[in-house]
Design a protein around this motif. Structure first.
Motif, short mmCIF file in Angstrom:
data_model
loop_
_atom_site.label_atom_id
_atom_site.label_comp_id
_atom_site.label_asym_id
_atom_site.label_seq_id
_atom_site.Cartn_x
_atom_site.Cartn_y
_atom_site.Cartn_z
N UNK A 1 45.63 1.81 -5.81
CA UNK A 1 46.71 2.64 -5.29
C UNK A 1 46.18 4.06 -5.10
N UNK B 1 47.32 6.79 -3.81
CA UNK B 1 48.12 7.98 -4.05
C UNK B 1 48.19 8.34 -5.52
N UNK B 2 47.91 7.38 -6.38
CA UNK B 2 48.17 7.59 -7.80
C UNK B 2 47.17 8.56 -8.41
N UNK B 3 47.60 9.21 -9.47
CA UNK B 3 46.72 10.15 -10.17
C UNK B 3 46.56 9.78 -11.63
N UNK C 1 54.33 -2.83 -10.09
CA UNK C 1 54.90 -2.59 -8.77
C UNK C 1 53.83 -2.47 -7.70
N UNK C 2 52.57 -2.66 -8.04
CA UNK C 2 51.53 -2.50 -7.02
C UNK C 2 50.83 -3.82 -6.76
N UNK D 1 44.32 18.28 -8.06
CA UNK D 1 44.21 16.97 -7.45
C UNK D 1 43.34 17.07 -6.20
N UNK E 1 47.82 3.38 -12.89
CA UNK E 1 48.50 3.35 -11.59
C UNK E 1 47.47 3.30 -10.47
N UNK F 1 43.36 9.51 -3.73
CA UNK F 1 43.13 10.58 -4.69
C UNK F 1 42.14 10.15 -5.77
N UNK G 1 58.05 19.91 -17.89
CA UNK G 1 56.97 20.77 -17.38
C UNK G 1 55.72 20.73 -18.24
N UNK H 1 47.81 4.76 8.79
CA UNK H 1 49.11 4.85 8.14
C UNK H 1 49.22 6.04 7.21
N UNK I 1 54.71 18.20 -20.12
CA UNK I 1 54.07 16.92 -19.86
C UNK I 1 53.35 16.95 -18.52
N UNK I 2 53.98 17.62 -17.58
CA UNK I 2 53.42 17.70 -16.24
C UNK I 2 52.08 18.43 -16.24
#
Lengths: 232, 690, 249
Positions: B128, B130-132, B143-144, B69, B136, B83, B30, B78, B32-33
């Motif tokens: 990407x 969606x990434x924040x 992976x992208x 965000x 990423x 973000x 939490x 789609x 870190x979040x």
């Protein structure tokens, strides 16, 4: 049994001692009748809680340090090379590399599962007497007679990954039969029952195949060295 | 009661330790979040807002800026979620025009700021959405597949929706797509939307009667050495491959129409007259001579060393018999004209470095077969045709989706010097196609750095995922074909090699023909078809004198006068001629108020940027002049004439004056036989209407 | 102590917990016997069975991991849609937007791998300690079934992120099933809800992973633990030894 007279009676004064007939391979509960006991609370319960907490801590630390893998979105038109199953099936996938699917994918796993399930229903497993603590020459001969054609088969299919542990474990098993075997080795090895030998062989083969599948297989399921080419 | 055991206290101690450890371990995530990367950016941006606030209201707005965000949601693509604006907070804030990234204002484009909420960011820039987190979001994680597009290739994104070859305001993309079409990418590679691509490479049937084996050998060895600027790429053929290929090509028989006539050398012509004819016919409206000229047709210097005299004479007589697909019109030359032109071309345009014609080729069956295999191997049939053969075309990989191909699927081969990214791979592929591995077949086109940039942009614009129908701007597919006898004549004279009608045709002439009947007068048009005069001195590309028979010119003028009309354009506003007072007012407006003479020439004076206006009344319909003056860009969006926003009276007066400008006779005569060589070197200036 | 007494000696507390809190043997016994969760334990246990070397706590570890998996799994279910391509997008949402989403997913993933290992080692421990001997034969069989269920649980969960790893892992695995004679293709069709690994397969694996298999595993574990208790508690390494075999009175 003839010298005993069996009497059924619940009157404790008339029948002061109850007897139990125990088969040779029955559990040792009665032996431990005089064993020391502890209260489940707190001795067991606190240990259990500590265990749970240790599990949580270890997992939490692992989760903080290592992220679960996530690759690009599934794309049926883009086959990764190599395409690998989850790690616990990589032993099977490695077998598929050597044998036809019907053998590696169906026969061998089915045999393994059946073999594991029926273990407790065989007297030899239940008694678990050391291999050399009973008449062993005939058994060793039979074992050798089974191992030899299996090894030939393995050589024919070039399955070194199975052949090596098979031969290794068989030679360990046969070591006490060799007259010049050191005494300490003989004492230890001769007490190991046959069931343990077989299980050890199974575990060794399964782990070696799985490890090869995880670390040593690259594009086209060819052999790679993880420290040279990385882990695929 | 059981006495406490010695181990019991230790147990409770470990219980305490493990409980604390457990709490601590679970609290890390939490924390870190909470301290996520984007918070730092948002704090910095808030500070920047305070710093730049010009009013109390802006201070309040900065204070009210809550951390969190931010995203743009595009449900019908789609369910994309972008973000990017979580950190790129200033994209819509004009105060942030000079701020450091990530806070800078987005530059104005046709879609920004108008379409921010419709499109989001990723649709153009990649990455990407969606990434924040920084890495990423920019797609710098393994992976992208689609990392952020380098800014210099951003125009590629325009091409995902705009499927036409020419995309307004995306010059690099348009150049790249034009280049792809011109150099023949579509001959070897399948690209959706370009299935109907038509090659302009020469027909190889009857090659033996056109040129010599020695020349062909030298050509195949290195086309650009023989003719710099050619579109034929260098296949880096080995000498053996060239030998067998020449054997194969040499054996291809001419088609029935490729008839050189009676078996004798044509008589020599008059070189001097040929030179005049060459100028008069305005060959460099399409061809180049030593690099000067329009360049839509092959370079002519060295032609005398390449082709056979008999073949050239026959070809000039009727090009369509030899190259059914050529853009070249059929001039109605007389036999003498042809011989004189041939003489001029054969004697004047020689190349001293060209190989001398060697001994005749001795046919060999084995070599023929090997040559055929080579011809197929390199996919020559992708661009060239040989009558009666159907060789495989499009032998290269399908390029559909190349613009979003994951870098992990690219074959970098031995190019360890390249970063593992798609744009770099594409650039290396088009500039050094065979540098990746041995055995690759793609030829070397000798692209310049600018070409490579344009091509990579065009390639990156080929999407893997179809954009939704709502966003697509499909390429126009002109299917218009002029009808009947008019159509036959249009084809004969290859009008559409320069002009556009109904969206079909090329863009060398700036005047689409759909409303030509509403624009010019029929009699003038007929005269013009018979003998075109120069209207726009600044251009090298001019209407060519086709020497058509008078009956055909009359027919074509009549057809256009009746059919190519636009009902929105008034016909005549001065049926009885322009009234004198309006002419006078118009003259004042012309010379004093608007200064039209800066670009237009009247009576030999004035600028030469716009078309000459002498005799405009004979040429143009007064209704059209009026309509044009009220908004030139209605005719064609890129017209250079400014829209002065004239009111009706001014436009009417100006039209009256322009319609009354007389045509000085002697000047017209000279313009008709104008000297193209003088203007050949002049730069190709802006577009307008002659 | 007064606070403790005030807290525990009132009607509310006594209505929930019927025994006292003082460390008397009676209370300790009551704690175990009266509690639905703890009554699988006997009130007293052999001292030797508490030793690490007698069980290595592998069964307990397996059960703990299953509990962690259940809890994290239920939380992950709040964010997950078993549909294409939403499933993959949900993974990204977990990573980028959901609070502690990455942590949750990591816990679930690593716990799943760890559980496969723990259950396997548990089986080995039981085997080498010969703890499958009568009357525990059937419990061994139940244990083998639980191992298979664990593998299936892990495998069905493997597909759910719908990334390349998941897709191809499951494709390779289900292609092995096809090799089975007669039943193979039919079984594969049943498992995937079609001939390819697609949306149907994802839904099927999701339902198996979240409903059928956990239920089966819970039932299996209940039987397993019950039998452990009925067969005389855990059988550690202190089980019948060969050397003692002849000394039965």
């Amino acid at each position: 049994m003839s010298q005993f007279r069996l009497e059924k009676n619940n009157d404790a004064r008339a029948v002061p001692r109850r007897i139990a007939l125990i088969r040779r391979e029955a559990p040792a509960r009665l032996l431990e009748g005089r064993e020391e006991v502890r209260m489940a609370a707190p001795h067991l319960l606190v240990r259990e809680v500590i265990l749970i907490q240790i599990c949580v801590v270890v997992l939490a630390v692992a989760s903080l340090l290592f992220d679960a893998p996530l690759e690009g979105i599934a794309d049926p038109s883009n086959t990764p090379n190599p395409a690998k199953a989850p790690w616990y099936f990589l032993g099977l996938q490695e077998l598929l590399h050597y044998f036809p699917p019907i053998v590696a994918g169906v026969l061998l796993p089915a045999l393994a599962i059946i073999g594991v399930v029926v273990i407790p229903y065989f007297r030899i497993n239940v008694e678990a007497v050391g291999f050399y603590e009973r008449p062993w020459r005939r058994s060793l001969a039979i074992l050798g007679a089974v191992t030899a054609p299996v090894s030939v088969l393995l050589v024919a299919y070039r399955v070194w990954a199975v052949l090596v542990p098979t031969l290794l474990i068989f030679s360990l098993l046969a070591l006490p039969a060799v007259p010049r075997c050191p005494g300490a080795w003989r004492r230890r090895l001769s007490r190991v029952p046959l069931s343990d030998w077989i299980m050890t062989w199974f575990v060794a083969v399964a782990s070696i195949l799985t490890l090869i599948g995880i670390f040593f297989r690259g594009p086209g399921w060819t052999w790679t060295w993880p420290w040279r080419d990385g882990i695929f | 009661m059981e006495p406490p055991e010695p181990s019991s206290d230790r147990l409770w101690f470990w219980f305490a330790i493990s409980s604390l450890a457990c709490l601590a371990a679970l609290a890390v995530s939490p924390v870190k979040d909470y301290f996520q990367e984007y918070r730092g950016y948002q704090d910095r941006f808030r500070e920047l807002m305070f710093h730049r606030a010009g009013s109390l209201q802006e201070v309040r707005r900065a204070r009210a800026q809550a951390a969190g965000i931010r995203q743009i949601w595009i449900p019908d693509f789609g369910g994309r979620v972008d973000r990017c604006i979580t950190c790129h907070l200033g994209v819509e804030d004009p105060k942030m025009a000079d701020a450091q990234q990530p806070f800078r204002l987005h530059p104005r484009t046709p879609h920004t700021p108008a379409d921010f909420q419709r499109f989001g960011c990723v649709i153009c820039h990649g990455g990407q959405g969606r990434a924040t987190g920084r890495d990423e979001a920019h797609g710098l994680v393994p992976d992208w597949d689609a990392p952020v597009l380098p800014v210099r290739y951003t125009e590629a994104a325009c091409g995902r929706c705009h499927e036409a070859d020419a995309v307004p305001e995306a010059s690099l993309l348009s150049a790249g797509r034009a280049l792809m079409s011109r150099v023949g990418c579509y001959g070897c590679h399948k690209v959706a939307g370009h299935e109907d691509w038509r090659s302009e490479a020469p027909d190889l049937s009857g090659l033996g009667q056109k040129t010599s084996p020695a020349w062909l050998r030298a050509w195949l060895k290195s086309p650009r050495d023989l003719r710099p600027g050619t579109w034929m790429p260098d296949f880096r053929l080995t000498d053996d491959e060239i030998d067998v290929l020449v054997q194969f090509l040499w054996a291809q028989p001419p088609t029935a129409s490729q008839d050189l006539g009676p078996e004798e050398d044509p008589p020599r012509g008059d070189q001097g007259r040929g030179k005049v004819l060459f100028s008069e016919s305005r060959c460099i409206s399409c061809h180049t001579v030593e690099g000067r000229g329009n360049g839509s047709a092959p370079e002519l210097s060295g032609i005398g060393s390449k082709v056979n005299r008999r073949w050239l004479a026959a070809y000039l007589g009727n090009p369509h018999a030899f190259e059914p697909a050529t853009r070249m019109p059929r001039y109605r030359f007389s036999r003498r004209d042809v011989l004189d032109l041939t003489e001029y071309l054969m004697e004047e345009f020689t190349d001293p470095s060209a190989p001398a014609a060697g001994p005749p080729l001795r046919p060999a069956q084995r070599s023929f077969q090997d040559g055929e295999a080579t011809y197929k191997k390199y996919g020559c049939a992708g661009c060239h045709r040989i009558a009666g053969r159907s060789d495989p075309v499009q032998t290269g990989p399908d390029l559909t989706g190349i613009g979003e191909k994951p870098a992990s699927l690219l074959d970098f081969g031995r190019r360890d010097d390249l970063p593992r990214r798609l744009p770099e791979w594409l650039a290396a592929k088009v500039s050094q196609p065979r540098s990746f591995r041995d055995g690759l077949k793609m030829p070397d086109f000798g692209f310049t750095e600018a070409d490579v940039g344009a091509l990579v942009t065009a390639l990156l614009s080929l999407p893997r995922e179809e954009v939704p129908e709502r966003l697509r701007d499909p390429a126009p597919r002109p299917r218009y074909a002029p009808p009947g006898r008019f159509g036959v004549l249009v084809s004969e004279y290859r009008c559409l090699s320069c002009h556009q009608v109904g969206g079909a045709g090329e863009d060398i002439s700036t005047a689409p023909l759909e409303a030509e009947g509403s624009r010019v007068r029929r009699d003038w048009l007929k005269r013009y078809l018979l003998l075109p005069i120069t209207l726009r001195p600044v251009l090298a590309e001019r209407m060519i004198p086709l020497r058509m028979p008078e009956a055909e010119a009359a027919f074509m003028a009549d057809f256009m006068d009746n059919v190519y009309r636009d009902n929105g354009i008034p016909d005549e506003i001065f049926p009885a001629g322009p009234p004198a007072d309006q002419v006078e007012r118009g003259r004042k407006l012309f010379f004093e108020r608007y200064g039209c003479q800066a670009c237009h020439m009247v009576g030999g004076k004035g600028g030469y940027y716009g078309p000459l206006l002498d005799g405009a009344g004979e040429r143009l319909r007064s209704g059209w002049i009026f309509w044009w003056l009220r908004g030139p860009q209605r005719w064609r969006a890129d017209v250079r004439e400014p829209d002065y926003g004239l009111d009706e009276t001014d436009a009417r007066d100006l039209a009256a004056y322009v319609g009354s400008i007389p045509a000085p006779k002697p000047a017209a005569g000279r313009a008709a036989s104008g000297d193209p060589s003088r203007s050949a070197g002049s730069p190709r200036a802006g577009r307008g209407v002659p | 102590m007064d606070v403790l007494r005030a807290l525990t000696e009132n009607r509310l507390w006594r209505s929930v917990v019927r025994h006292g809190v003082r460390g008397t043997n009676r209370n300790r016994v009551m704690l175990v016997m009266e509690n639905i969760f703890l009554h699988l334990h006997s009130a007293k246990v052999r001292r030797r069975s508490l030793e690490i070397s007698s069980t290595y706590y592998l069964g307990g570890i397996s059960l703990t991991l299953f509990a962690i998996l259940t809890i994290t799994g239920l939380m992950l279910m709040l964010y997950y849609h078993p549909s294409v391509p939403q499933a993959y997008d949900d993974m990204k949402e977990l990573q980028f937007v959901v609070s502690n989403g990455v942590f949750l997913r990591n816990m679930h993933r690593w716990a799943a791998h760890a559980m496969v290992l723990a259950v396997f080692f548990h089986m080995l421990r039981v085997f080498y300690h010969k703890a499958y001997r009568p009357p525990r034969e059937f419990n061994w069989v139940v244990g083998v079934v639980l191992l298979l269920l664990t593998l299936l649980l892990s495998y069905t969960g493997y597909l759910l992120p719908w990334d390349q790893l998941a897709f191809w892992g499951v494709s390779v695995g289900t292609n092995m099933v096809k090799a089975m004679p007669v039943l193979g293709p039919a079984f594969r069709f049943l498992l995937l809800g079609g001939n390819i690994v697609g949306e149907n397969a994802l839904l099927r694996f999701y339902v198996l992973h979240c409903v059928f298999l956990p239920l089966a595993l819970v039932l299996g574990v209940a039987v397993h633990l019950w039998r452990v208790r009925k067969d005389g508690g855990i059988a550690g390494s202190s089980g019948l030894r060969r050397a003692d075999a002849g000394k039965i009175p």
